[in-house]
Design a protein around this motif. Structure first.
Motif, PDB file in Angstrom:
ATOM      1  N   MET A 247      12.876  38.051  29.563  1.00 23.26           N
ATOM      2  CA  MET A 247      13.130  37.587  28.226  1.00 23.26           C
ATOM      3  C   MET A 247      11.826  37.680  27.446  1.00 23.26           C
ATOM      4  SD  MET A 247      14.523  33.806  27.177  1.00 23.26           S
ATOM      5  CE  MET A 247      14.158  33.203  28.791  1.00 23.26           C
ATOM      6  N   GLY A 248      11.829  38.483  26.390  1.00 20.99           N
ATOM      7  CA  GLY A 248      10.662  38.608  25.537  1.00 20.99           C
ATOM      8  C   GLY A 248      10.773  37.646  24.380  1.00 20.99           C
ATOM      9  N   GLY A 249       9.642  37.237  23.866  1.00 17.53           N
ATOM     10  CA  GLY A 249       9.672  36.313  22.753  1.00 17.53           C
ATOM     11  C   GLY A 249       8.504  36.500  21.821  1.00 17.53           C
ATOM     12  N   LEU A 250       8.700  36.093  20.583  1.00 22.17           N
ATOM     13  CA  LEU A 250       7.673  36.209  19.557  1.00 22.17           C
ATOM     14  C   LEU A 250       7.620  34.932  18.728  1.00 22.17           C
ATOM     15  CD1 LEU A 250       8.589  39.757  18.201  1.00 22.17           C
ATOM     16  CD2 LEU A 250       6.698  39.193  19.735  1.00 22.17           C
ATOM     17  N   ARG A 251       6.410  34.443  18.463  1.00 14.40           N
ATOM     18  CA  ARG A 251       6.211  33.342  17.521  1.00 14.40           C
ATOM     19  C   ARG A 251       6.212  33.959  16.133  1.00 14.40           C
ATOM     20  NH1 ARG A 251       7.497  28.558  17.793  1.00 14.40           N
ATOM     21  NH2 ARG A 251       6.504  28.378  19.827  1.00 14.40           N
ATOM     22  N   CYS A 252       7.062  33.473  15.274  1.00 12.62           N
ATOM     23  CA  CYS A 252       7.204  34.029  13.928  1.00 12.62           C
ATOM     24  C   CYS A 252       6.308  33.302  12.934  1.00 12.62           C
ATOM     25  CB  CYS A 252       8.664  33.960  13.502  1.00 12.62           C
ATOM     26  SG  CYS A 252       9.702  35.005  14.538  1.00 12.62           S
ATOM     27  N   VAL A 253       6.106  33.910  11.771  1.00  9.89           N
ATOM     28  CA  VAL A 253       5.186  33.365  10.777  1.00  9.89           C
ATOM     29  C   VAL A 253       5.661  32.015  10.226  1.00  9.89           C
ATOM     30  CG1 VAL A 253       4.193  35.585  10.130  1.00  9.89           C
ATOM     31  CG2 VAL A 253       6.178  34.751   8.899  1.00  9.89           C
ATOM     32  N   ASP A 254       6.956  31.717  10.309  1.00  9.57           N
ATOM     33  CA  ASP A 254       7.461  30.421   9.847  1.00  9.57           C
ATOM     34  C   ASP A 254       7.398  29.352  10.935  1.00  9.57           C
ATOM     35  OD1 ASP A 254       9.548  31.097  11.559  1.00  9.57           O
ATOM     36  OD2 ASP A 254      11.118  30.934  10.046  1.00  9.57           O
ATOM     37  N   GLY A 255       6.841  29.699  12.107  1.00 10.89           N
ATOM     38  CA  GLY A 255       6.712  28.753  13.208  1.00 10.89           C
ATOM     39  C   GLY A 255       7.868  28.771  14.191  1.00 10.89           C
ATOM     40  N   SER A 256       8.962  29.430  13.840  1.00  9.92           N
ATOM     41  CA  SER A 256      10.100  29.501  14.754  1.00  9.92           C
ATOM     42  C   SER A 256       9.798  30.497  15.879  1.00  9.92           C
ATOM     43  CB  SER A 256      11.371  29.911  14.006  1.00  9.92           C
ATOM     44  OG  SER A 256      11.204  31.172  13.416  1.00  9.92           O
ATOM     45  N   TYR A 257      10.634  30.463  16.918  1.00 10.68           N
ATOM     46  CA  TYR A 257      10.417  31.332  18.070  1.00 10.68           C
ATOM     47  C   TYR A 257      11.641  32.220  18.269  1.00 10.68           C
ATOM     48  CZ  TYR A 257       8.540  32.878  22.508  1.00 10.68           C
ATOM     49  OH  TYR A 257       8.022  33.655  23.520  1.00 10.68           O
ATOM     50  N   LEU A 258      11.426  33.531  18.269  1.00  9.30           N
ATOM     51  CA  LEU A 258      12.479  34.516  18.477  1.00  9.30           C
ATOM     52  C   LEU A 258      12.452  34.946  19.936  1.00  9.30           C
ATOM     53  CD1 LEU A 258      14.629  36.570  17.443  1.00  9.30           C
ATOM     54  CD2 LEU A 258      12.715  38.137  17.021  1.00  9.30           C
ATOM     55  N   THR A 259      13.562  34.737  20.622  1.00  4.75           N
ATOM     56  CA  THR A 259      13.702  35.188  22.005  1.00  4.75           C
ATOM     57  C   THR A 259      14.621  36.398  22.013  1.00  4.75           C
ATOM     58  OG1 THR A 259      13.513  32.907  22.750  1.00  4.75           O
ATOM     59  CG2 THR A 259      14.368  34.497  24.337  1.00  4.75           C
ATOM     60  N   VAL A 260      14.191  37.451  22.714  1.00  3.69           N
ATOM     61  CA  VAL A 260      14.964  38.684  22.818  1.00  3.69           C
ATOM     62  C   VAL A 260      15.236  38.931  24.296  1.00  3.69           C
ATOM     63  CG1 VAL A 260      15.049  41.140  22.266  1.00  3.69           C
ATOM     64  CG2 VAL A 260      13.813  39.570  20.757  1.00  3.69           C
ATOM     65  N   THR A 261      16.509  38.987  24.666  1.00  2.00           N
ATOM     66  CA  THR A 261      16.894  39.143  26.063  1.00  2.00           C
ATOM     67  C   THR A 261      17.754  40.385  26.244  1.00  2.00           C
ATOM     68  OG1 THR A 261      16.945  36.735  26.253  1.00  2.00           O
ATOM     69  CG2 THR A 261      18.005  37.985  28.013  1.00  2.00           C
ATOM     70  N   PRO A 262      17.320  41.336  27.089  1.00  2.00           N
ATOM     71  CA  PRO A 262      18.171  42.489  27.394  1.00  2.00           C
ATOM     72  C   PRO A 262      19.369  42.064  28.239  1.00  2.00           C
ATOM     73  CG  PRO A 262      15.882  42.908  27.997  1.00  2.00           C
ATOM     74  CD  PRO A 262      15.997  41.457  27.700  1.00  2.00           C
ATOM     75  N   VAL A 263      20.530  42.575  27.884  1.00  2.00           N
ATOM     76  CA  VAL A 263      21.761  42.312  28.617  1.00  2.00           C
ATOM     77  C   VAL A 263      22.376  43.668  28.947  1.00  2.00           C
ATOM     78  CG1 VAL A 263      24.050  41.260  28.503  1.00  2.00           C
ATOM     79  CG2 VAL A 263      22.102  40.141  27.400  1.00  2.00           C
ATOM     80  N   ALA A 264      22.801  43.838  30.188  1.00  2.00           N
ATOM     81  CA  ALA A 264      23.349  45.118  30.627  1.00  2.00           C
ATOM     82  C   ALA A 264      24.682  45.424  29.952  1.00  2.00           C
ATOM     83  CB  ALA A 264      23.527  45.116  32.134  1.00  2.00           C
ATOM     84  N   CYS A 265      24.846  46.678  29.522  1.00  2.00           N
ATOM     85  CA  CYS A 265      26.143  47.208  29.098  1.00  2.00           C
ATOM     86  C   CYS A 265      26.742  47.839  30.351  1.00  2.00           C
ATOM     87  CB  CYS A 265      25.972  48.303  28.048  1.00  2.00           C
ATOM     88  SG  CYS A 265      25.220  47.780  26.509  1.00  2.00           S
ATOM     89  N   THR A 266      27.999  47.578  30.612  1.00  2.00           N
ATOM     90  CA  THR A 266      28.620  48.109  31.824  1.00  2.00           C
ATOM     91  C   THR A 266      29.760  49.058  31.482  1.00  2.00           C
ATOM     92  OG1 THR A 266      30.065  46.186  31.957  1.00  2.00           O
ATOM     93  CG2 THR A 266      28.016  46.090  33.221  1.00  2.00           C
ATOM     94  N   ASP A 267      30.003  49.985  32.398  1.00  2.00           N
ATOM     95  CA  ASP A 267      31.108  50.923  32.208  1.00  2.00           C
ATOM     96  C   ASP A 267      32.410  50.297  32.711  1.00  2.00           C
ATOM     97  OD1 ASP A 267      31.055  51.153  34.978  1.00  2.00           O
ATOM     98  OD2 ASP A 267      30.075  53.110  34.964  1.00  2.00           O
ATOM     99  N   SER A 268      33.460  51.083  32.753  1.00  2.00           N
ATOM    100  CA  SER A 268      34.789  50.552  33.095  1.00  2.00           C
ATOM    101  C   SER A 268      34.898  50.035  34.524  1.00  2.00           C
ATOM    102  CB  SER A 268      35.856  51.618  32.852  1.00  2.00           C
ATOM    103  OG  SER A 268      35.599  52.742  33.682  1.00  2.00           O
ATOM    104  N   VAL A 269      33.975  50.424  35.413  1.00  2.72           N
ATOM    105  CA  VAL A 269      34.003  49.913  36.788  1.00  2.72           C
ATOM    106  C   VAL A 269      32.910  48.877  37.033  1.00  2.72           C
ATOM    107  CG1 VAL A 269      35.142  51.941  37.762  1.00  2.72           C
ATOM    108  CG2 VAL A 269      32.644  51.847  37.658  1.00  2.72           C
ATOM    109  N   GLY A 270      32.260  48.429  35.946  1.00  8.03           N
ATOM    110  CA  GLY A 270      31.270  47.367  36.056  1.00  8.03           C
ATOM    111  C   GLY A 270      29.855  47.809  36.378  1.00  8.03           C
TER     112      GLY A 270
END
Length: 186
Positions: A1-24
């Motif tokens: 999980m990547g994250g960034l402190r923003c200029v307004d003081g809030s925290y943005l978390t960015v999380t990669p989630v797998a895309c799956t095909d029809s068999v998972g």
């Protein structure tokens, strides 16, 4: 999980989630955004290859390859020849093409900074480059983080490493056909 402190003081978390095909089987990623722990949006379906490409480009630029060598400070070196260009723009789109669910983009900006001289005499303007990572949630409220190339490299490389982990070790760089040319995924 990547994250960034923003200029307004809030925290943005960015999380990669797998895309799956029809068999998972996982084949690519989408990014889930959170603002201070609250769900904020989902963007960038199939954006993993583009992130891997960007991570390599930032690393090469910081080493002074190509036009990036014109910038003396490695923190000002980014992988693009244009002074104020977009490195990526990820949006959420429904199958019918409607936009919604968030946006994450990164734009380069060249900023003049006044450097006063020590002692007597006038100062001088120094140009710096920074990456502006901006996110918008489903409510339309925006966030912004301003990053050096070193900070962008750490953020993007962290996302790529986590994405490859959720894809069960699949190397995102193996798929050179996706995402090339436009810099935008849908």
């Amino acid at each position: 999980m990547g994250g960034l402190r923003c200029v307004d003081g809030s925290y943005l978390t960015v999380t990669p989630v797998a895309c799956t095909d029809s068999v998972g089987m996982p084949y690519e990623i989408t990014l889930e955004l959170h603002r201070d722990g609250t769900p904020y949006g989902s963007v960038g379906e199939r954006c993993g290859w583009l992130l891997a490409h960007l991570a390599r480009g930032v690393d090469e630029a910081r080493r002074g390859r190509g036009v990036a060598r014109q910038w003396a400070d490695p923190d000002d070196r980014f992988p693009d020849e244009e002074p104020d260009s977009e490195l990526f723009s990820f949006r959420y789109r429904t199958r019918s093409g409607l936009v919604g669910g968030g946006e994450l983009r990164c734009q380069l900006r060249t900023i003049p900074v006044w450097q006063p001289r020590s002692g007597s005499g006038p100062g001088e303007w120094r140009l710096t480059r920074r990456a502006y990572v901006e996110a918008w949630g489903t409510t339309g409220v925006g966030m912004r983080a301003v990053l050096t190339s070193a900070e962008l490299a750490v953020f993007v490389r962290g996302l790529v490493n986590e994405a490859e982990g959720c894809l069960k070790g699949r190397d995102l760089a193996r798929n050179p056909g996706e995402g090339t040319g436009t810099g935008e995924t849908r």
